[in-house]
Write a protein that holds these residues in place. Structure first.
Motif, mmCIF file in Angstrom:
data_model
loop_
_atom_site.group_PDB
_atom_site.id
_atom_site.type_symbol
_atom_site.label_atom_id
_atom_site.label_comp_id
_atom_site.label_asym_id
_atom_site.label_seq_id
_atom_site.Cartn_x
_atom_site.Cartn_y
_atom_site.Cartn_z
ATOM 1 N N GLY A 125 0.644 -1.309 0.108
ATOM 2 C CA GLY A 125 0.038 0.061 0.011
ATOM 3 C C GLY A 125 0.893 1.326 0.066
ATOM 4 O O GLY A 125 0.603 2.084 0.786
ATOM 5 N N GLN A 126 1.886 1.059 -0.856
ATOM 6 C CA GLN A 126 2.449 2.528 -0.931
ATOM 7 C C GLN A 126 3.161 2.737 -2.365
ATOM 8 O O GLN A 126 3.498 1.921 -3.008
ATOM 9 N N VAL A 127 3.358 3.938 -2.815
ATOM 10 C CA VAL A 127 3.839 4.421 -3.943
ATOM 11 C C VAL A 127 5.367 4.273 -4.011
ATOM 12 O O VAL A 127 5.957 4.295 -2.913
ATOM 13 N N TYR A 134 3.343 10.830 -1.416
ATOM 14 C CA TYR A 134 1.948 10.697 -1.762
ATOM 15 C C TYR A 134 1.137 10.210 -0.978
ATOM 16 O O TYR A 134 1.575 9.080 0.019
ATOM 17 N N GLY A 135 -0.107 10.775 -0.379
ATOM 18 C CA GLY A 135 -1.041 10.190 0.540
ATOM 19 C C GLY A 135 -1.944 11.212 1.313
ATOM 20 O O GLY A 135 -1.680 12.470 1.155
ATOM 21 N N GLY A 192 15.295 -7.900 -4.071
ATOM 22 C CA GLY A 192 14.077 -8.113 -4.484
ATOM 23 C C GLY A 192 12.959 -7.468 -3.985
ATOM 24 O O GLY A 192 13.109 -7.076 -2.855
ATOM 25 N N ILE A 193 11.756 -7.029 -4.637
ATOM 26 C CA ILE A 193 10.740 -6.351 -4.278
ATOM 27 C C ILE A 193 9.561 -7.022 -4.613
ATOM 28 O O ILE A 193 9.308 -7.523 -5.784
ATOM 29 N N THR A 194 8.743 -6.964 -3.595
ATOM 30 C CA THR A 194 7.253 -7.637 -3.623
ATOM 31 C C THR A 194 6.254 -6.348 -3.409
ATOM 32 O O THR A 194 6.131 -5.921 -2.108
ATOM 33 N N ALA A 195 5.583 -5.896 -4.462
ATOM 34 C CA ALA A 195 4.848 -4.769 -4.213
ATOM 35 C C ALA A 195 3.396 -5.209 -4.096
ATOM 36 O O ALA A 195 2.881 -6.056 -5.032
ATOM 37 N N ILE A 196 2.905 -4.992 -3.001
ATOM 38 C CA ILE A 196 1.321 -5.479 -2.481
ATOM 39 C C ILE A 196 0.418 -4.379 -2.696
ATOM 40 O O ILE A 196 0.418 -3.583 -1.825
ATOM 41 N N THR A 206 -3.799 0.160 -5.968
ATOM 42 C CA THR A 206 -2.830 -0.592 -6.897
ATOM 43 C C THR A 206 -2.284 0.060 -8.073
ATOM 44 O O THR A 206 -1.252 -0.059 -8.265
ATOM 45 N N LYS A 207 -3.342 0.888 -8.706
ATOM 46 C CA LYS A 207 -2.833 1.261 -9.905
ATOM 47 C C LYS A 207 -1.809 2.350 -9.783
ATOM 48 O O LYS A 207 -0.946 2.830 -10.924
ATOM 49 N N LEU A 208 -1.503 2.875 -8.549
ATOM 50 C CA LEU A 208 -0.489 3.854 -8.465
ATOM 51 C C LEU A 208 0.587 3.130 -8.123
ATOM 52 O O LEU A 208 1.832 3.916 -7.746
ATOM 53 N N MET A 209 0.898 2.081 -8.034
ATOM 54 C CA MET A 209 2.070 1.426 -7.345
ATOM 55 C C MET A 209 2.961 0.742 -8.529
ATOM 56 O O MET A 209 3.998 0.185 -8.168
ATOM 57 N N GLY A 210 2.927 0.870 -9.670
ATOM 58 C CA GLY A 210 3.399 0.663 -10.730
ATOM 59 C C GLY A 210 5.023 0.927 -10.869
ATOM 60 O O GLY A 210 5.759 0.126 -11.513
#
Length: 259
Positions: A125-127, A134-135, A192-196, A206-210
């Motif tokens: 839950g973060q860009v 952002y927030g 490694g990054i796992t973006a949740i 989620t669309k802002l986490m790309g």
């Protein structure tokens, strides 16, 4: 009469509990703005064979008397000094919302110092840093943050009494300011990054986490069911993603004589 030696100052207690020396791996959890490590009270002590370690920043809970860290860079410096003895096993970081960013900064500083790196950084839950700060919280004034803190306390299962809110308000204000100050630009994270993302998260859709795809050569994006605070209950879907990315290190060793 001889003068007694001065008392040695106790080192800062950066972890809420002592890591298990026999664990196969470690996951360090960072709290988000306005909260302390106990926000993870619903999480298990272990995720498979992974020891769950709770990071406690200063100025809250058992460190309430200490000054605020000010910036994520300063926070990372102090935390790394304490973490060194506990980086002897495979480890990863997890943070949600603003709590994801300190894990990024700690990873950057570990790399700069030539110290062991996390096998994974879980950002929920973060860009990405270059898409922030952002927030919604960053736009609130003190009264707005006071109201927001009441919502946070409620989501943590507490009752937002006036005294409790006022006690935590200064922490939240300073945490939000630290978030606003963190503008490292485009960063390359040597892990490694796992973006949740979360399907019903109206704070950080989620669309802002790309942007996380541009921060690591090994980035995996997933979207789980739930809203912004779903992670607090340690849903099985989230724990499964963590076990997946720890791989063999999350597997409990077989008992002697077993297969």
């Amino acid at each position: 009469m001889s003068t007694p030696p001065p008392r040695r100052k106790k080192p800062p207690r950066w972890l809420l509990r002592r890591p298990d020396p026999d664990a196969r791996a470690r996951l360090f959890l960072f709290p988000y703005s306005g909260c302390g490590a106990s926000m993870y009270q619903a999480w298990p002590r272990r995720i498979g064979a992974v020891d769950v370690c709770l990071v406690q920043p200063p100025a809250r809970q058992n460190r309430i008397a200490e000054p605020h860290y000010g910036t994520y860079e300063t926070m990372a410096e102090g935390l790394i000094e304490h973490l060194r003895p506990h980086l002897d096993k495979p480890f990863a970081f997890f943070g949600h919302c603003s709590g994801a960013l300190p894990g990024v900064e700690v990873t950057r500083q570990l790399a700069a110092a030539g110290l062991p790196l996390p096998t994974r950084v879980f950002v929920s839950g973060q860009v990405a840093p270059h898409d922030g700060p952002y927030g919604r919280l960053l736009e609130l004034d003190r009264d707005g943050l006071r109201t927001e803190l009441g919502h946070i306390i409620t989501n943590l299962g507490g009752k937002p009494t006036g005294s409790l809110v006022e006690m935590g308000l200064e922490v939240l204000v300073n945490d939000v300011e630290a978030n606003k100050r963190y503008s490292p630009g485009h960063v390359t994270i040597p892990a490694g990054i796992t973006a949740i993302g979360w399907t019903d998260d109206v704070e950080i859709p989620t669309k802002l986490m790309g942007g996380w795809q541009d921060t690591s050569a090994d980035c995996r994006s997933v979207e789980l069911e739930g809203g912004h605070f779903e992670f607090l209950s340690a849903p099985e879907a989230l724990l499964a993603e963590i076990r997946r990315d720890f791989g063999e290190w999350a597997e409990e060793p077989a008992e002697p004589g077993q297969g």
